[in-house]
Structures are given as structure tokens and as C-alpha cells.
Design an enzyme around this catalytic site. Structure first.
Site, PDB file in Angstrom:
ATOM      1  N   TYR A 170       0.822  -1.214   0.000  1.00  0.00           N
ATOM      2  CA  TYR A 170       0.000   0.000   0.000  1.00  0.00           C
ATOM      3  C   TYR A 170       0.853   1.260   0.000  1.00  0.00           C
ATOM      4  O   TYR A 170       0.748   2.112  -0.891  1.00  0.00           O
ATOM      5  CB  TYR A 170      -0.962  -0.022   1.198  1.00  0.00           C
ATOM      6  CG  TYR A 170      -1.626   1.301   1.484  1.00  0.00           C
ATOM      7  CD1 TYR A 170      -2.382   1.949   0.512  1.00  0.00           C
ATOM      8  CD2 TYR A 170      -1.503   1.906   2.733  1.00  0.00           C
ATOM      9  CE1 TYR A 170      -2.997   3.168   0.772  1.00  0.00           C
ATOM     10  CE2 TYR A 170      -2.114   3.120   3.000  1.00  0.00           C
ATOM     11  CZ  TYR A 170      -2.857   3.752   2.025  1.00  0.00           C
ATOM     12  OH  TYR A 170      -3.461   4.964   2.282  1.00  0.00           O
ATOM     13  N   LYS A 173       1.586   3.970  -3.079  1.00  0.00           N
ATOM     14  CA  LYS A 173       1.170   5.360  -2.876  1.00  0.00           C
ATOM     15  C   LYS A 173       2.362   6.303  -3.024  1.00  0.00           C
ATOM     16  O   LYS A 173       2.234   7.402  -3.590  1.00  0.00           O
ATOM     17  CB  LYS A 173       0.533   5.535  -1.502  1.00  0.00           C
ATOM     18  CG  LYS A 173      -0.839   4.908  -1.347  1.00  0.00           C
ATOM     19  CD  LYS A 173      -1.901   5.571  -2.216  1.00  0.00           C
ATOM     20  CE  LYS A 173      -2.368   6.883  -1.660  1.00  0.00           C
ATOM     21  NZ  LYS A 173      -3.482   7.462  -2.455  1.00  0.00           N
TER      22      LYS A 173
END
Length: 477
Positions: free
Chosen positions: A222, A226
Site C-alpha cells: 500500500y 502510494k
């Protein structure tokens, strides 16, 4: 009564938006149009998803009550659900007339689309968190009137840095983001050529994502994807003003539209829920570490104020980054959360399916991850192996009990592994840019009570005890 400056700002504006619909409609129903990009097969299905998954939520009850019989007309006139997908060029907008309409009207783009699963499939995480952001940027650059691109990231793009973490972009000249996409596609192709089940492909792609993240210095897929999304935005934004908002751990609403609203079980809430239900008795962590939690309505307030300020002040030509958290001004320590949650569940014990009160003892916190895993091995893993043999000898007589216990232990071990970087996190997120934003907002006459994002105003005991935990369990978990 004179409208507040930030409220006035949204009057007559057109925004591509994927969140904070309720806030905008509540403070400024005269906004021209909110385009809400929804993953759906067509615009009719997108509209249905808008009502089923967003407008029908309890979050909208105050707005609905205020507008009464005119509420549906408000939504119909101001919110346009558009079928699309940010993982595709032009956001997957197949309707050319609608695409042209949006590109002629949109003035502000807000991108909050993300896959927040720490162990998402690498190809999917790249499509949404990295190249999804890139696709939204490219679409925005084709909009005739666009003046601002607001991107919601996460403070934890910092990886596992320690000390004071500045509101600056994390640049990695040694990393080729497009090569990462090629590697993911190559890995997926190899797996598909082996004709293995879809479930095995998904598992392998998840593992591949974690491997790539850790190899490059990030704890999970994640935050890695990002971070790469931010890098692409900075590299290709051109002259489009870019604002990146980096929230920390997002929690339920503090005040607006009412305290304690949250959807689903997010981040630390997995620990709270399982602890309250008696399923979690121990966890690894540094009791002195700050759990950087921020209520979601404060994040939304930063978004609204940042849009108003940056849209009005065109001197912001380079990217501006805002950390939105609490560790630097009003930290909630892990020890505080442990004590408050124990106090709450002592006063308000969970009632199980048999109508029995569940006693939640004080959470045992291990100061190192190795001690935690050793404890779990001795207390649960080894006895389970013995129980497995007994079950086999007894012709699977205890299969259901064994399966449930094994699932529970695996879940706790997985939970600890995923949250290890945050349970032991010692970084403090600098928020001087956010301080400056607040000063500018006050100078511009923005109502700092209506748009409060001052973390010092949070009363942690009142918030955790009377808003967050009750709101979490009011979802019918």
C-alpha cells in the site's frame, strides 16, 4: 447571515470528486456539480451505486433531514455519478460526450481513490495507487478550466523513517516506476501461463508486491505504491498546481456531521474490535509510541480549506504537501489507547451470540516482535499442532473447533505482522505547512470552528470513550 469565505468559494464551482460529498453539499449546496467517478458497467449502474453505497449511508442523515422532501432533488441536481475506472486512460470514460462535458466544466480535481489493503495484489495496487493517480492527472491536464489538483496520499509514504518527518516529497532516483509496472505484468503473465487457479495467482501477486515493497524500503504494498504515485504526480504535473494531503491513521468523525461516524473496520479498529470481543489478548508494540490517529472530518476540513486557499492564491506553482496527523501536537500513545479501551470494555462489555458478557482483560503488550511470536508459538501454535494430531486420531471429531482456533491464531499473527511497522513507529510528522495553512485560513476569514483541523483540540479520552469505540460497534459488527 453572511456566508463564510470557504463556503462562498464552492458556490458555482464544478469539481471531480470521490469523497467529501456530504461536507460540500452541507456547507454549499449551490455548488455547480460534483462529478463522482464510480466503478460500474454504465452510468445507470453508477447512479445506483451512488445511492446504495454513499447517499443511503447514515452520514447523510443530517443533510437529508435538513432538506426533507427536496433531498433527492438536491442529490440529482448536484451530484453526477459517472461510470469509470482510474486504472484506464481517460478514466475509462467511454461516453465521449460526457467526457467532453467534464473536460469543459471541471475546475478542481480531487483524487482520493486508493486500494488501502496492505497486501493488495501488486498489479492491482499499481493500477490504482500509482498509475491511477497518473491517469487522473493526465485527465485533469486536458480540462480547459482546471486550476488545482488535490491528491490524497498517506503520511506513511515515508516508509520506516524515524525522527522528524518533513512535509517533503520522497524522491528515489534509483527507482524506475514504469519498470515496476513491467515487472508486475511479467510476473502475472508467467503465473497465468502456468494455468494455476486464480486464488493461487492472487496469493502470488500479493507476495510479489510485498517483496518489491520491502526490497525498495517500504513495509507494505500500500504505502509503496502510494509513494510511487506521488513521485509520478510530481514528475508529470507540468504547470498544474498540485496539493498533496497526507493523513495519518484515519479514524471516525470527531464532530461533523456528528461524532463517531465511520464505515467499516479500518487500521487500528481491527485490534479494537477483536480485543473487545475477547479474541485478542496480546499484541506487539511500543507503549510509548504515538499512534498517529486523526478523525476523518478533520482531514476533510483540511481538504476544503486547502482547495479554497490554493485556488485563490495562484503563487503556489510547485507542489505543496500537508501532513494531517496528531503526533507532533497531541499524540495518542499506544499505552493511552490500551488503557482507554480496557476501561471502555470493562464498563460496556461485548455481548456474544449466546447473550454472555465477554470479559476483556488488559491487553498484554510485548515490547519486541520476537517476544510476541515466541509467546504465540508456546501458548497457541504448538498446542494447536498437538490438537491437530488428536483431531486426526479421533477421525476429525474436533475439526470445527480446530479450524476456528487455527483461523483465529493465523489472523492474529497476520494482524501483528501487518501492523508491526506502525506499532513500533517512532517517527513524528512535521506539520509546519499545515500550521501555515491554518494561519492563512484565519487571515482569509475562514470559520476555523466549522473547518477545524487543529489536532490540539482533540480530547482523546472523550473521543475514544464516547465517540470512536461506540461508533465502531454501532455498525452492527
Amino acid at each position: 447571515m453572511e456566508l463564510d469565505n470557504a463556503v462562498k468559494f464552492f458556490q458555482g464551482k464544478t469539481i471531480l470528486i470521490t469523497v467529501f460529498v456530504e461536507k460540500i453539499l452541507r456547507i454549499q449546496p449551490n455548488v455547480n456539480k460534483l462529478y463522482l467517478l464510480v466503478r460500474a458497467s454504465n452510468n445507470k449502474s453508477a447512479k445506483q451505486r451512488l445511492y446504495d453505497e454513499i447517499i443511503s449511508k447514515e452520514l447523510f442523515k443530517i443533510l437529508c433531514n435538513n432538506w426533507g422532501s427536496k433531498f433527492d432533488a438536491l442529490i440529482s441536481n448536484k451530484v453526477k455519478a459517472v461510470a469509470g475506472d482510474i486504472s484506464f486512460e481517460n478514466l475509462g470514460l467511454n461516453d465521449s460526450e460526457l467526457r467532453e462535458e467534464m473536460q469543459k466544466e471541471i475546475q478542481i480535481i480531487v483524487n482520493v481513490a486508493a486500494s488501502t489493503d496492505f497486501s493488495e495484489r501488486y498489479d492491482d495496487a499499481l493500477d490504482i495507487n500509482t498509475f491511477g493517480a497518473f491517469n487522473v492527472l493526465n485527465f485533469g491536464k486536458k480540462c480547459d478550466k482546471v486550476k488545482l489538483f488535490l491528491h490524497i496520499s498517506t503520511a506513511y509514504v515515508c516508509g520506516e523513517e524515524i525522527g522528524i518527518i518533513l512535509e517533503k516529497l520522497k524522491r528515489r532516483n534509483d527507482m524506475n516506476i514504469f519498470e515496476e509496472k513491467r515487472l508486475a505484468e511479467e510476473q502475472l503473465s508467467q503465473l497465468q501461463n502456468q494455468c494455476i487457479p486464480d486464488k493461487a495467482i492472487t496469493s502470488s501477486m500479493k507476495e510479489f508486491g510485498l517483496e518489491r515493497a520491502k526490497l525498495n524500503g517500504w513495509p507494505n504494498t500500500y504505502v509503496f505504491t502510494k509513494a510511487m504515485g506521488e513521485m509520478l504526480l510530481e514528475r508529470f504535473k507540468g504547470d498544474l498546481p498540485l496539493v498533496i494531503i497526507r493523513p495519518t491513521i484515519i479514524a471516525s468523525t470527531y464532530k461533523q456531521p456528528f461524532p463517531g461516524w465511520i464505515e467499516g473496520v479500518r487500521t487500528i479498529d481491527s485490534v479494537l474490535v477483536n480485543y473487545g470481543k475477547g479474541k485478542l489478548t496480546c499484541f506487539p508494540g511500543n507503549l510509548n509510541s504515538a499512534l498517529d490517529v486523526i478523525p476523518v472530518d478533520m482531514v476533510v476540513n483540511v481538504m476544503v480549506v486547502a482547495i479554497e486557499v490554493h485556488y485563490a492564491q495562484h503563487q503556489y506553482s510547485c507542489e505543496t504537501i500537508y501532513h494531517v496527523g496528531t503526533s507532533s501536537k497531541n499524540p495518542l500513545k499506544l499505552s493511552d489507547l490500551r488503557n482507554l479501551s480496557h476501561y471502555y470494555f470493562t464498563k460496556n462489555p461485548w455481548i456474544d451470540t449466546n447473550g454472555q458478557k465477554v470479559e476483556a482483560g488488559k491487553l498484554i503488550v510485548f515490547s519486541t516482535i520476537n517476544r510476541f511470536f515466541l509467546y504465540m508459538k508456546i501458548k497457541y501454535v504448538l498446542p494447536l499442532k498437538v490438537f491437530y494430531l488428536i483431531n486426526k486420531l479421533c477421525c476429525q471429531r474436533f475439526e470445527k473447533i480446530y479450524t476456528n482456533l487455527n483461523r483465529r491464531v493465523k489472523f492474529i499473527l497476520r494482524l501483528a505482522e501487518f501492523y508491526k511497522p506502525y506499532a513500533f513507529f517512532t517517527g513524528i510528522f512535521d506539520d509546519r505547512n499545515l500550521e501555515r495553512l491554518q494561519r492563512v485560513a484565519e487571515e482569509r476569514g475562514i470559520d476555523v470552528a466549522e473547518f477545524n483541523f487543529d489536532s490540539k483540540s482533540i480530547d482523546w479520552e472523550d473521543y475514544i470513550m464516547n465517540s470512536h469505540i461506540p461508533g465502531l460497534f454501532n455498525q452492527g459488527l
